[in-house]
Scaffold this active site. Structure first.
Site: not given
Ligand code: NAD
Length: 469
Positions: A150, A280, A371, A229, A450, A173, A246
């Site tokens: 995002n 987020c 969410e 996470g 961060e 990654k 995060e």
């Molecule tokens: P996601 O968790 O689906 O993916 C995030 C990353 O993790 C991607 O690069 C994905 O390929 C990788 N990934 C997936 N499975 C993994 C695993 N088992 N091991 C290691 N890496 C893996 O999230 P998304 O859909 O890309 O992003 C949206 C989410 O991010 C929302 O929940 C949003 O709130 C959050 N977000 C948080 C912040 C913050 O700073 N708090 C900022 C932006 C987005």
């Protein structure tokens, strides 16, 4: 259509087991980029490149590190229009905000370019006379960054810039939904003269997992969903690896009866709907003091109607599509769970979801707890500030919050009691300055922050030195 490649030791390369397509969410039949699906092998090559670059990068004097970071900022600035268009096309972010994201990238790099020559560590008085005791911050080594789609350029950079400034080297990654953005970022890194210091492995979850598991990766900085996470936290804890996660939010805006209701409605509408609610920090719950609920709803309807939904490449657009079919399906199912207070039509193509305000549910309902990551706002009422704060804190998340009021005492009570890492008054829940600490409380974060000076805490470890002459 472009090819999005890995970046390993300064070269953009193919490699992996097959590939994947990154689609335009406004028109999903359009492939924006074809990318290689990185595996353990590409992760190993990238980690090796970062390991080889580490000793010389960590020993590069501060001004040398600053020069690379300033050069990276300039390389991004020089291609700003192209990068913003890529963000708008690949993740559906309205172009005005996409330009803002690119500007944020430049600001972040310039901010951290100053960090390698700023004072670091403390002189600590000794228990005995005549000794010199001080603390040093040392880099961790190779750091793995795992990022969401995002903020496909700003998030990688708000991790990479402090990591590099403090002497670490990197393997990123990026999300599989923003492969082109990561590729373009990689091109600008090459233009800035970075080689093995910054590497990119394209791919999905398994490539991220391989990065977490690699023994030469000393720390993982992750941003994404709480589900991913949690997996990363467990894996890192088992490996005794430093990590930060995060994650998501269920961010609340509270509107008190004394607020400027028109202003409050504009803030809530913007926080909830801009970029289709996919920040987020987006507002996903609003808690309104019951005595002004009717009036506020009328203002909110006007404010939402004033946010154009449509093609992200058009400057006037405020609300684009959501990222993919899974998100589109999830949101369309969710809107059936509440009573529609207001809904705006969206284009009947791509992954456009109608901006919607839902009521008729209590604070414990799924719509108020989980969410959704889309332009869907859950509407709740409270009889007082006290009740509003109880509702506001009644989730497992704690990322950002906002309060609309003209009463300074109410604002101070809220600042004291709200459980969120980023707390705003008469401002929407989104849009924290790039040099201020960013992060959440409770289930939104592993507890680090961060951005700004505080980011260096994660990317360094202390060494305490005592010299007895
Ligand atoms: P996601 O968790 O689906 O993916 C995030 C990353 O993790 C991607 O690069 C994905 O390929 C990788 N990934 C997936 N499975 C993994 C695993 N088992 N091991 C290691 N890496 C893996 O999230 P998304 O859909 O890309 O992003 C949206 C989410 O991010 C929302 O929940 C949003 O709130 C959050 N977000 C948080 C912040 C913050 O700073 N708090 C900022 C932006 C987005």
């Amino acid at each position: 259509m472009r090819n999005a490649l890995h970046l390993i030791a300064g070269s953009l390369v193919e490699g992996g087991s097959g590939g994947f397509d990154s689609l335009n969410p406004s028109e999903p039949t359009q492939i924006v980029a074809k990318a290689p699906l990185g595996t353990d092998a590409e992760v190993a090559l990238a980690v090796n490149a970062a390991s080889e670059a580490f000793e010389s990068w960590r020993k590069t004097p501060g001004p040398g590190k600053a020069e690379r970071l300033y050069a990276w900022a300039e390389a991004i600035q020089a291609r700003a229009a192209e990068l913003a268009e890529a963000i708008a096309t690949e993740v559906g972010k309205p172009i005005g905000e996409a330009k803002g994201e690119v500007g944020r990238c430049v600001a972040i790099l310039r901010y951290y370019a100053g960090e390698p020559v700023r004072p670091s560590g403390d002189v600590i008085p000794g228990l005995a006379n005549g000794i010199l005791q001080y603390s040093l911050r040392e880099p961790l080594g190779v750091v793995g960054l795992i990022t969401p789609w995002n903020f496909p350029m700003a998030i990688p950079l708000w991790k990479a810039a402090p990591a590099l400034a403090m002497g670490n080297t990197i393997v990123l990654k990026p999300s599989e939904h923003s492969a082109l953005c990561a590729h373009l970022l990689a091109e600008t890194a090459v233009a800035a003269g970075l080689k093995g210091e910054f590497n990119v492995v394209q791919g999905a979850g398994p490539a991220g997992s391989a990065l977490v598991q690699h023994p030469d990766v000393k720390a993982i900085s992750f941003t994404g969903s709480d589900a991913t996470g949690a997996k990363i936290s467990v894996a890192c804890a088992q490996l005794n690896k430093k990590f930060q996660t995060e994650m998501g939010g269920k961010n609340v805006a509270i509107v008190l009866a004394d607020a400027d209701l028109a202003q409050a409605a504009n803030l809530v509408a913007a926080g909830a709907m801009r970029f289709a609610g996919q920040k987020c920090t987006a507002t996903s719950r609003v808690v309104v003091e019951s005595s002004v609920s009717g009036k506020f709803i009328e203002e909110l309807k006007k404010a939402i109607d004033g946010l154009p939904v449509g093609n992200p490449l058009e400057m006037a657009t405020a609300v684009g599509p959501v990222i993919n079919q899974a998100s589109y399906d999830k949101l369309n199912a969710a809107v059936k769970q509440g009573e529609t207070i207001h809904q705006v039509a969206a284009p009947n193509t791509g992954y456009f979801v109608s901006p919607t305000v839902l009521g008729g549910v209590g604070p414990e309902h799924d719509l108020a707890q989980n969410e959704l990551f889309g332009p869907v706002l859950t509407y709740l009422e409270a009889g007082s500030l006290d009740e509003a704060l109880t509702i506001a804190n009644q989730t497992r998340f704690g990322l950002s919050a906002s309060l609309c009021t003209r009463d300074i005492r109410a604002a101070l009570t809220y600042i004291d009691r709200i459980q969120a890492g980023m707390v705003r008054v008469n401002a929407d829940t989104t849009g924290v300055d790039p040099h201020a600490p960013f992060g959440g409380m409770k289930g939104s974060s592993s507890g680090t922050r961060e951005q700004g000076a505080v980011a260096k805490d994660f990317y360094t470890q202390y060494k305490t030195v005592q010299i007895n002459p």
